[in-house]
Design an enzyme around this catalytic site. Structure first.
Site, mmCIF file in Angstrom:
data_model
loop_
_atom_site.group_PDB
_atom_site.id
_atom_site.type_symbol
_atom_site.label_atom_id
_atom_site.label_comp_id
_atom_site.label_asym_id
_atom_site.label_seq_id
_atom_site.Cartn_x
_atom_site.Cartn_y
_atom_site.Cartn_z
ATOM 1 N N SER A 1 40.393 30.174 47.273
ATOM 2 C CA SER A 1 39.251 30.642 45.830
ATOM 3 C C SER A 1 38.535 29.540 45.089
ATOM 4 C CB SER A 1 40.797 31.334 44.639
ATOM 5 O OG SER A 1 40.346 31.311 44.033
ATOM 6 N N ASP B 1 39.532 42.212 47.541
ATOM 7 C CA ASP B 1 39.259 40.828 45.949
ATOM 8 C C ASP B 1 38.793 41.817 44.559
ATOM 9 O OD1 ASP B 1 39.519 39.206 44.809
ATOM 10 O OD2 ASP B 1 38.969 38.060 46.595
ATOM 11 N N HIS C 1 43.024 39.173 46.669
ATOM 12 C CA HIS C 1 42.980 38.023 46.979
ATOM 13 C C HIS C 1 43.851 37.508 46.928
ATOM 14 C CE1 HIS C 1 40.291 34.556 45.452
ATOM 15 N NE2 HIS C 1 41.589 33.954 44.448
#
Length: 427
Positions: A235, A336, A368
């Site tokens: 991320s 995501d 995600h």
């Protein structure tokens, strides 16, 4: 050989706008001083090991002192995080969107708590985890090392930069990954770095680069192979680590003085990352990371190009450095919503356009957090984990044989709780 995905339970865990940006940095200075002071209360790992090995303390005293340090360290960091949270809320504002997301986050964490507690126990009490090793002079310049239980031979190393929206990143977020990879005879170094409002993006990238340098120059002392180092980010950590990698390649191509070399990184793994800030600012604004905050984190829109690896590849001077980059493998879930999967696809295309070896692995229907949390907690086969291990062990036939017969991953959270967590996840 034991499965890397099996988390040891207690019986196996051994004992114990630029102007806005500058204002925010000033606001976080007292918290930084607090954490720095708290860290001074505890002996560095090297000193601690020397004291224990000297024979001057009995095992019972050692356990008591270790437990006291952990409690004190946890209390200091809890106080720090609480103050930073209130400071941050002052900038975010307590609106409806943030209140609902905070409540969703609390529910999400509670549903996954059975797994978190097992991992936390091992994180604090396993002798395989070396916590808070100092790699720089900033309060957050710390890293955790996950050391495999087996001895003999230099081991591959993964330097992992955690995510957290550039705001709540913390090295312990990588503990599940670290424990699992360590079971496959792989050393993992999870880096901590300054978060907003303690620092802005240039501070985060600088911290990551310094942590990578520390690992490259010192990991052999812990049994790691300095010629088999892999860089990974998840991320926001994927964005930060990719920026650090690009900046290092540019320095090398210009003949500047360096403390570590891109050539030491055999491959880069980017998990659910974003690599073009211009394409993300509106997306994040609509999801609650408001434009004003995002601009403050990224030091204004004028810094977007500098901290967008995908965009930097269009610069002819940067293209000359592209040949130094290692094999780049990007992972992303097709569902995501936090960072669109197009972010990894576009970056892959840009890398290939300048002849960088790059590949994209898309996981259909994954969100995600599925790839990094729910799937590892679910147990059984994990495609992402298996793919990473296969790359790390590609040149080790014995390790590949052991991987092939490793027992299945142990489930840490019941399926119905994982399903509910997926539905309430704010990510």
């Amino acid at each position: 050989m034991q499965s890397s995905s099996e988390i040891h339970l207690p019986d196996r865990c051994r004992s114990m706008s630029s102007s806005t940006a500058s204002e925010i940095k000033e606001a976080g200075s007292d918290e930084m001083a607090l954490l720095h002071g708290s860290n001074m209360l505890f002996s560095p790992p090297e000193q601690f090991r020397r004291r224990v090995s000297s024979g001057k303390s009995s095992p019972r005293i050692y356990r008591q002192q270790s437990f006291g340090r952990e409690i004190g360290h946890a209390a200091a960091e809890t106080y720090l995080i609480t103050r930073l949270s209130f400071n941050l809320l002052g900038y975010l504002g307590v609106g409806y969107q943030w209140i609902t997301r905070l409540l969703a986050l609390a529910c999400y964490a509670m549903l996954l708590m059975p797994g978190f507690l097992q991992v936390a126990y091992c994180y604090f009490f396993s002798s395989q985890v070396k916590r808070s090793i100092v790699y720089g002079d900033q309060p957050r310049n710390r890293l955790d090392l996950y050391i495999p239980p087996t001895n003999g031979g230099m081991k591959p190393v993964v330097v992992f930069v955690t995510g957290g929206a550039w705001i709540i990143g913390y090295k312990a977020w990588g503990s599940l990954l670290g424990l699992q990879l360590a079971e496959r005879d792989i050393i993992v170094a999870c880096l901590d770095y300054r978060n907003f409002p303690q620092g802005t993006i240039s501070d985060m990238v600088s911290d990551a680069a310094q942590g990578i340098s520390f690992v490259c120059n010192n990991i052999s002392e812990f049994g790691g192979d300095p010629n088999r180092i892999y860089l990974m980010g998840q991320s926001a950590g994927a964005h930060i680590s990719s920026c650090a990698l690009f900046q290092q390649a540019i320095k090398e191509s210009r003949g500047e003085s360096i403390s570590w070399s891109v050539s030491q990184i055999k491959a880069y793994f980017g998990l659910s990352g974003g690599y073009n800030l211009f394409n993300l600012v509106e997306h994040f604004h609509n999801r609650g990371l408001y434009r004003s905050i995002f601009l403050s984190i990224m030091e204004g829109e004028e810094s977007f190009e500098k901290f967008s690896p995908e965009v930097r590849l269009k610069d002819p001077s940067v293209r000359k450095a592209a040949y130094l980059l290692p094999h780049i493998i990007l992972f992303h879930g097709s569902s995501d919503d936090s960072i669109p999967p197009e972010a990894s696809k576009n970056f892959t295309d840009s890398l290939r356009a300048v002849e960088v070896k790059a590949e994209l692995i898309m996981y259909k229907g994954k969100t995600h957090t599925d790839l990094f949390l729910q799937d590892p907690l679910r147990g059984g086969k994990d495609e992402l984990f298996d793919h990473i291990v296969s790359v790390l062990h590609a040149d080790d036939s014995d390790a590949l044989k052991n991987d092939a017969v490793a027992p299945p991953r142990k489930r840490l959270v019941p399926e119905f709780l994982l399903e509910l967590a997926g539905k309430v996840s704010p990510f």
